[in-house]
Design an enzyme around this catalytic site. Structure first.
Site, PDB file in Angstrom:
ATOM      1  N   HIS A  82      60.899  39.713  44.939  1.00  0.00           N
ATOM      2  CA  HIS A  82      61.509  40.965  45.412  1.00  0.00           C
ATOM      3  C   HIS A  82      63.020  40.859  45.316  1.00  0.00           C
ATOM      4  O   HIS A  82      63.605  39.830  45.648  1.00  0.00           O
ATOM      5  CB  HIS A  82      61.128  41.238  46.875  1.00  0.00           C
ATOM      6  CG  HIS A  82      61.843  42.427  47.446  1.00  0.00           C
ATOM      7  ND1 HIS A  82      61.416  43.711  47.214  1.00  0.00           N
ATOM      8  CD2 HIS A  82      62.966  42.526  48.195  1.00  0.00           C
ATOM      9  CE1 HIS A  82      62.253  44.558  47.816  1.00  0.00           C
ATOM     10  NE2 HIS A  82      63.207  43.856  48.414  1.00  0.00           N
ATOM     11  N   ASP A 161      56.236  51.565  57.787  1.00  0.00           N
ATOM     12  CA  ASP A 161      57.583  51.276  57.286  1.00  0.00           C
ATOM     13  C   ASP A 161      58.196  52.513  56.631  1.00  0.00           C
ATOM     14  O   ASP A 161      59.365  52.820  56.828  1.00  0.00           O
ATOM     15  CB  ASP A 161      57.545  50.116  56.288  1.00  0.00           C
ATOM     16  CG  ASP A 161      58.887  49.928  55.602  1.00  0.00           C
ATOM     17  OD1 ASP A 161      59.876  49.674  56.306  1.00  0.00           O
ATOM     18  OD2 ASP A 161      58.955  50.074  54.371  1.00  0.00           O
ATOM     19  N   ARG A 168      65.142  55.969  60.346  1.00  0.00           N
ATOM     20  CA  ARG A 168      66.364  55.143  60.485  1.00  0.00           C
ATOM     21  C   ARG A 168      67.481  55.670  59.589  1.00  0.00           C
ATOM     22  O   ARG A 168      68.647  55.633  59.945  1.00  0.00           O
ATOM     23  CB  ARG A 168      66.054  53.685  60.123  1.00  0.00           C
ATOM     24  CG  ARG A 168      65.283  52.931  61.205  1.00  0.00           C
ATOM     25  CD  ARG A 168      64.683  51.639  60.676  1.00  0.00           C
ATOM     26  NE  ARG A 168      65.687  50.814  60.054  1.00  0.00           N
ATOM     27  CZ  ARG A 168      65.463  50.018  58.991  1.00  0.00           C
ATOM     28  NH1 ARG A 168      64.269  49.966  58.438  1.00  0.00           N
ATOM     29  NH2 ARG A 168      66.432  49.293  58.498  1.00  0.00           N
ATOM     30  N   SER A 183      61.276  45.500  57.323  1.00  0.00           N
ATOM     31  CA  SER A 183      60.934  46.559  56.363  1.00  0.00           C
ATOM     32  C   SER A 183      60.538  45.949  55.020  1.00  0.00           C
ATOM     33  O   SER A 183      59.492  46.285  54.446  1.00  0.00           O
ATOM     34  CB  SER A 183      62.136  47.500  56.189  1.00  0.00           C
ATOM     35  OG  SER A 183      61.902  48.401  55.143  1.00  0.00           O
ATOM     36  N   LYS A 187      56.088  45.059  53.545  1.00  0.00           N
ATOM     37  CA  LYS A 187      55.507  45.508  52.266  1.00  0.00           C
ATOM     38  C   LYS A 187      55.055  44.317  51.433  1.00  0.00           C
ATOM     39  O   LYS A 187      54.024  44.346  50.784  1.00  0.00           O
ATOM     40  CB  LYS A 187      56.516  46.357  51.491  1.00  0.00           C
ATOM     41  CG  LYS A 187      56.854  47.680  52.166  1.00  0.00           C
ATOM     42  CD  LYS A 187      57.632  48.608  51.272  1.00  0.00           C
ATOM     43  CE  LYS A 187      59.074  48.200  51.095  1.00  0.00           C
ATOM     44  NZ  LYS A 187      59.949  48.602  52.211  1.00  0.00           N
TER      45      LYS A 187
END
Length: 434
Positions: A82, A161, A168, A183, A187
């Protein structure tokens, strides 16, 4: 249990229990708890912070708020990667075929981009016919047969999320380390990989502008992964100028292909080798980073990484001919050279401004509904530390609209700082957290 009591407890600096966190996440996901109460809690968390245990419990509650992808049918150790995102970040396009060619299965979920360029999926759609609309069964089968598959994120993956992030975003509570880390990691954990390698960017083109914050985020995410029983490694890399030279969807695809042919930009190659070697280590392919780097270099030299990209594109419905003939990728009608106004050394490039130039040209999305033009963007010719003469080319703008090209040129020139002194070379890889 009452939401009012949970808000007051956090407001007063108390530590929330697992049950309290689950209560608010489950209630908010179902629509039983209103936005205004969750907004109040987010603001309380923003000011009072969360402990390591609370951050972990929040992550797990969000990961459990929808379906979890079961990848147990995939052979071997599944490693996911990621990136926190940046300008010219085409890493997955080159890295995943390199890692798959080394025998580590890559089962990746990617998204579309909102901002200066498209996401991995948008970029891959530069190959006509390419589709990420796979069923879970097809996804698993592709990984088992060719070692790589990328699919779009399902709506059922960590829905809490998605809801929480949107809230947010409009209540000025995005910028909290625990909320950012949970967050991202919710995932990743829901996506079912056995090990996770994180590329945390820092600099003017990154979400984390300073190195200290990037390191804190990396440590937070590695702790969550470890507590969840997943091997997690974070690499902190520079985003004070664009990654590589190309910014824009098809242009980045072309640069990734050149990298797999052994002709990639120095910083991009370094990033792929650093992340790739950690993925091979996490996948148990080798015991040392040096050995892993050699394996990755070998699959570039012998052409098997490029072949793996072609195989992957073809399996997901794309035209693999373009892997071997990148000149057939989408092309813009206007190529405009941006010339240096003076002589000297490039001392700074405001990275996010380069991203905005791509957005102006149509290479990104300002809203979810925006249509992306895959052919536009820019290719830098000079980066920080390079010497340039007056009138020499700094970059080439690829556009389909003359007015947009002029606007991008104006902004790009303002993003460059040219001085008399050669700047000191900064390390590209800042740190590795594991």
């Amino acid at each position: 249990m009452r939401m009012y009591d949970i808000i007051m407890k956090k407001r007063n600096g108390g530590e929330l229990t697992k049950e309290e966190i689950r209560f608010f996440i489950e209630g908010y996901t179902k629509g039983d708890i209103p936005d205004y109460q969750v907004s109040a809690l987010m603001m309380a968390i923003y000011f009072q912070k969360m402990t390591e245990r609370e951050t972990y419990e929040l992550t797990m509650a969000m990961a459990d708020s929808g379906e979890r992808l079961d990848l147990s049918a995939i052979h071997g150790i599944k490693v996911d990667k990621h990136s926190t995102g940046g300008v010219g970040d085409k890493t997955s396009l080159a890295l995943t075929p390199m890692v798959a060619a080394c025998g580590i299965p890559v089962a990746k979920m990617s998204g579309r981009g909102l901002g200066h360029t498209g996401g991995t999926i948008d970029k891959l759609e530069s190959f006509p016919g390419f589709s990420t609309a796979l069923t879970t069964e097809q996804f698993i089968e592709n990984v088992n047969i060719i070692g790589i598959a990328i699919m779009g994120q399902t709506a059922d993956l960590a829905p809490a999320d998605k809801k929480l992030y949107a809230l947010r975003d409009v209540t000025a509570t995005v910028d909290n380390m625990s909320l950012i880390a949970s967050s991202i990691m919710s995932k990743k954990l829901a996506a079912g990989a056995d090990a996770i390698v994180l590329d945390v960017k820092t600099g003017s083109g990154a979400f984390m502008k300073n190195e200290q914050d990037a390191k804190a985020l990396a440590e937070e995410m590695v702790k969550i992964g470890k507590n969840a029983g997943r091997k997690t490694i974070a690499v902190i890399s520079d985003m004070d100028q664009p990654l590589g030279y190309a910014v824009g969807n098809a242009l980045e695809v072309e640069e990734a292909i050149e990298t797999l042919k052994g002709k990639g930009p120095e910083d991009f190659v370094e990033l792929c080798l650093t992340l790739g070697s950690r993925m091979l280590l996490a996948g148990g392919k080798t015991d040392t980073a040096e050995e892993a780097v050699e394996m990755l270099k070998r699959v570039i030299e012998d052409g098997s990484a490029l072949k793996k990209l072609a195989e992957f594109v073809k399996t997901q419905g794309g035209d693999e001919t373009l892997v071997y003939h990148p000149e057939l990728l989408p092309k813009a009608s206007v190529q405009k050279e941006v010339l240096s106004p003076r002589e000297g050394y490039i001392s700074r490039i405001i990275c996010d401004e380069v991203g905005i130039c791509s957005l102006i040209l149509g290479g990104g999305r300002e809203t979810k509904e925006s249509e992306i033009d895959l052919s536009v963007g820019l290719v830098l010719q000079k980066k920080v530390g390079d010497y340039v003469k007056a009138g020499e080319i700094l970059a080439v703008i690829h556009a389909n609209d003359e007015d947009k090209a002029k606007e991008a040129e104006r902004r790009l020139l303002a993003a460059y700082t040219i001085g008399d002194e050669k700047p000191e070379k900064q390390p590209f890889i800042k740190a590795i957290v594991q």
